[in-house]
Write an enzyme that holds these catalytic residues in place. Structure first.
Site, PDB file in Angstrom:
ATOM      1  N   GLU A 109      -3.056 -13.890  13.379  1.00  9.17           N
ATOM      2  CA  GLU A 109      -1.009 -14.536  12.710  1.00  9.17           C
ATOM      3  C   GLU A 109      -0.298 -14.410  12.066  1.00  9.17           C
ATOM      4  O   GLU A 109       0.561 -12.875  11.829  1.00  9.17           O
ATOM      5  CB  GLU A 109      -1.318 -16.005  12.506  1.00  9.17           C
ATOM      6  CG  GLU A 109      -1.388 -16.765  14.484  1.00  9.17           C
ATOM      7  CD  GLU A 109      -0.557 -17.134  15.236  1.00  9.17           C
ATOM      8  OE1 GLU A 109       0.027 -15.836  15.567  1.00  9.17           O
ATOM      9  OE2 GLU A 109      -1.487 -17.146  16.814  1.00  9.17           O
ATOM     10  N   ASP A 249      -6.406 -12.042  25.239  1.00  3.86           N
ATOM     11  CA  ASP A 249      -5.783 -11.080  25.535  1.00  3.86           C
ATOM     12  C   ASP A 249      -5.175 -10.079  24.483  1.00  3.86           C
ATOM     13  O   ASP A 249      -5.975  -8.958  25.096  1.00  3.86           O
ATOM     14  CB  ASP A 249      -5.044 -12.013  25.451  1.00  3.86           C
ATOM     15  CG  ASP A 249      -4.458 -12.822  24.584  1.00  3.86           C
ATOM     16  OD1 ASP A 249      -4.929 -12.286  23.372  1.00  3.86           O
ATOM     17  OD2 ASP A 249      -2.955 -13.682  24.519  1.00  3.86           O
ATOM     18  N   GLU A 342       1.757 -23.783  30.914  1.00  4.83           N
ATOM     19  CA  GLU A 342       0.975 -22.884  29.854  1.00  4.83           C
ATOM     20  C   GLU A 342       0.012 -22.981  31.035  1.00  4.83           C
ATOM     21  O   GLU A 342      -1.342 -21.882  30.915  1.00  4.83           O
ATOM     22  CB  GLU A 342       1.112 -23.652  28.593  1.00  4.83           C
ATOM     23  CG  GLU A 342       0.106 -23.558  27.668  1.00  4.83           C
ATOM     24  CD  GLU A 342       0.637 -22.186  26.680  1.00  4.83           C
ATOM     25  OE1 GLU A 342       1.277 -21.902  26.856  1.00  4.83           O
ATOM     26  OE2 GLU A 342      -0.241 -21.685  26.217  1.00  4.83           O
ATOM     27  N   GLU A 363       5.729 -13.671  27.589  1.00  7.95           N
ATOM     28  CA  GLU A 363       4.753 -12.752  27.865  1.00  7.95           C
ATOM     29  C   GLU A 363       5.598 -12.405  29.559  1.00  7.95           C
ATOM     30  O   GLU A 363       5.275 -10.738  29.600  1.00  7.95           O
ATOM     31  CB  GLU A 363       3.204 -13.022  28.398  1.00  7.95           C
ATOM     32  CG  GLU A 363       2.480 -12.610  27.247  1.00  7.95           C
ATOM     33  CD  GLU A 363       2.739 -14.146  26.387  1.00  7.95           C
ATOM     34  OE1 GLU A 363       3.747 -14.597  26.617  1.00  7.95           O
ATOM     35  OE2 GLU A 363       2.481 -13.885  24.905  1.00  7.95           O
ATOM     36  N   THR A 446       1.309  -6.306  19.863  1.00 10.14           N
ATOM     37  CA  THR A 446       1.252  -7.512  20.140  1.00 10.14           C
ATOM     38  C   THR A 446       2.676  -7.991  19.613  1.00 10.14           C
ATOM     39  O   THR A 446       3.027  -9.636  20.342  1.00 10.14           O
ATOM     40  CB  THR A 446      -0.446  -8.580  19.976  1.00 10.14           C
ATOM     41  OG1 THR A 446      -0.402  -8.920  20.976  1.00 10.14           O
ATOM     42  CG2 THR A 446      -0.407  -8.992  18.726  1.00 10.14           C
TER      43      THR A 446
END
Ligand code: DMJ
Length: 549
Positions: A109, A249, A342, A363, A446
């Site tokens: 993160e 991902d 979700e 996304e 990302t």
């Protein structure tokens, strides 16, 4: 008969004088885009100003109570968004903030949000052709990025080279730290750390990230599949089931984007094998389920909101037909619930009992942006409009934008994640106004931070992978290679028919309602199989690509 002739004449007149009955549709489209980008700009500033008033310099905004949460994650995003207005002040605030860090952070993160934000902001700030540059800039952001990158390095000091998931920025890895991490956690560091090495000339950051990535890849199964969680000390898998969503991902995303950014063939080879394995073992029509990496058997039939990034990645790859078909399913779910839940159980056709939330994720907006760039199909603008309207109706509150706790009740939650600013608003804005990207060649990390594709960062251009119709753009300073996005193609899928004949079918193809292609309204028209553009009903009453004509 008479009406038919009349329609034919009108059609001919329209073809010869497209503006005869008022402004052309493209005029209408650009007016609509303008109106929508203003809407998104207002959304961004509403969120941003509330953050600045009620949360800055803390990490994230709690929009209902107008307070803040602390988890470090906002820092990187904030700086990027902050540059245009208040550049010098922000850099100084940042410097003060980082030098006093003694906190435990999640490496992944912190890398995607903070290091990525700093590196990207540094590049934007040092680019004099950039309209964001104001005042003098003396590499303060790069100094901070390097300081942070150096603090990351102890995490990689393991027998496998796979990094710990958590690190204390002052003291390094703590004694009883967990050895468990995720595939995306240790396999999505190469863009930011590689860029840091390129900018500083210090190879340690790129080497550490690359070693971890290679080790991870060596742990793949004979089917070229990876699991979701693993042990960094032993290099053993913990969770063998995986898919394209949570915990995995960005691993796929970074393999391909690293190939674009650094030009190394290695990245392409890994990505190519991994992509084919995903399409073979996870894909079920437009959906992607999860499967066991050891035998490829399906484990969970779930759609997750995070998976919606995949069509965007597929656009970069050039697999636009597949991207379009999956994207449509996510749009369908968005419309069904008002936002994307979700987790949705595909086998039971119902929401996951505990994961009914929507935390303002980007996304779907991201994939919509990529698909619009590739096809210029106005339908994607309509999808963007739907997303913008939903966000304004269901998530906008006085103190910013609030996540949704339960999509069946639209009950709000007191949290606005930093990616709402860094990604959700950014991709929506870029969908309606890509002028920032014109004549530039960026990839987005990302977390939505732009990094320029520079030939100087390429080991060498991977000529053999460049189709002959790709273009090169030369300017005085550097050679840039255009991305797959500039192709604007809709490749058809090659399928083998039962009798050995090759059938060509495009996944985006939607037939017209009537086999004679006659219509009364646009709703009766489908999607063209070669351009992926939506067909419309002409005044003569036939479906076709009238705008293109
Ligand atoms: C972002 O923080 C990043 O895109 C990450 O890779 C996964 N998704 C979240 C937002 O949903």
């Amino acid at each position: 008969m008479l009406i038919c002739r009349f329609r034919t004449w009108i059609l001919l007149l329209l073809l010869m004088f497209p503006n005869l009955f008022g402004p052309s549709l493209s005029h209408f489209d650009s007016a609509k885009k303008k109106q929508l980008r203003e809407k998104v700009r207002k959304m961004f500033y509403h969120a941003y100003e509330n953050y600045m008033t009620h949360a800055f310099p803390h990490d994230e905004l709690k929009p209902l109570t107008r307070s803040f949460t602390n988890s470090l994650s906002e820092l990187g995003n904030l700086k990027l968004e902050h540059l245009p207005q208040n550049y010098n002040g922000t850099a100084l605030t940042l410097i003060e903030s980082l030098s006093s860090l003694v906190i435990l952070v999640n490496l992944f993160e912190c890398n995607i949000r903070v290091l990525g934000g700093l590196v990207s902001a540094h590049i934007l700030a040092s680019d004099s052709t950039n309209r964001l540059v104001q005042g003098s800039y003396k590499n303060q952001l790069l100094v901070l990025a390097e300081d942070l990158g150096r603090r990351f390095l102890p995490a990689f000091d393991t027998p496998t080279g796979l990094p710990y998931a958590w690190i204390n920025l002052k003291y390094g890895v703590m004694k009883s730290e967990t050895t468990e991490t995720s595939t995306s956690g240790c396999g999505s560091l190469i863009l930011e750390m590689g860029a840091l090495s390129q900018l500083t000339g210090d190879p340690r950051y790129e080497s550490a990230a690359l070693r971890a990535l290679r080790k991870l890849w060596s742990m793949r199964s004979s089917l070229n599949l990876l699991g979701t969680t693993l042990d960094v000390e032993t290099g053993e898998w913990i969770e063998h089931s995986s898919g394209i969503g949570a915990g995995v991902d960005s691993f796929y995303e970074y393999l391909f984007k690293a190939h674009i950014l650094f030009g190394k063939e290695d990245f392409w080879r890994m990505f190519h094998s991994a992509y084919l394995a995903v399409q073979k073992y996870f894909r079920h029509g437009p959906w992607y389920h999860e499967a066991d990496m050891r035998n490829g058997k399906a484990t969970h039939w779930q759609l997750t909101s995070l998976q919606a990034f995949w069509p965007g990645l597929q656009v970069l790859v050039g697999d636009i037909a597949a991207a379009n078909s999956s994207h449509r399913e996510f749009v369908y779910l968005w419309k069904k619930f008002g936002v994307l839940p979700e987790r949705y159980l595909l086998d039971h056709q119902m929401l996951h009992p505990t994961e009914k939330y929507y935390p303002l994720r980007p996304e779907l907006a991201e994939s919509t942006f990529y698909l619009y760039q590739a096809t210029k199909d106005p339908w994607y603008i309509e999808v963007g409009e739907t997303i913008v309207n939903s966000l304004n109706s269901y998530t906008k509150v006085e103190g910013g934008f609030a996540s949704i706790r339960d999509v069946t009740t639209m009950q709000s939650e007191d949290h606005m994640h930093s990616f709402f600013l860094a990604e959700t608003c950014k991709y929506l804005y870029l969908l309606f106004d890509d002028s920032f990207l014109v004549d530039r060649n960026y990839i987005f990390t990302t977390e939505g931070h732009p990094l320029p594709v520079l030939s100087a960062w390429h080991e060498r251009l991977p000529e053999i992978y460049i189709p002959s119709n790709w273009t090169y753009i030369k300017n005085e300073k550097q050679t840039k290679r255009s991305s797959a996005m500039s192709l604007q193609v809709c490749p058809a899928l090659n399928l083998n028919s039962g009798d050995g004949e090759r059938l060509v079918e495009s996944a985006c193809h939607v037939p017209d309602a009537g086999s004679d292609h006659k219509c009364f309204s646009d709703e009766e028209c489908g999607v063209d199989s070669t351009s992926c553009r939506r067909r419309s009903c002409s005044m003569a009453g036939y479906c076709g690509l009238w705008l293109v004509v």
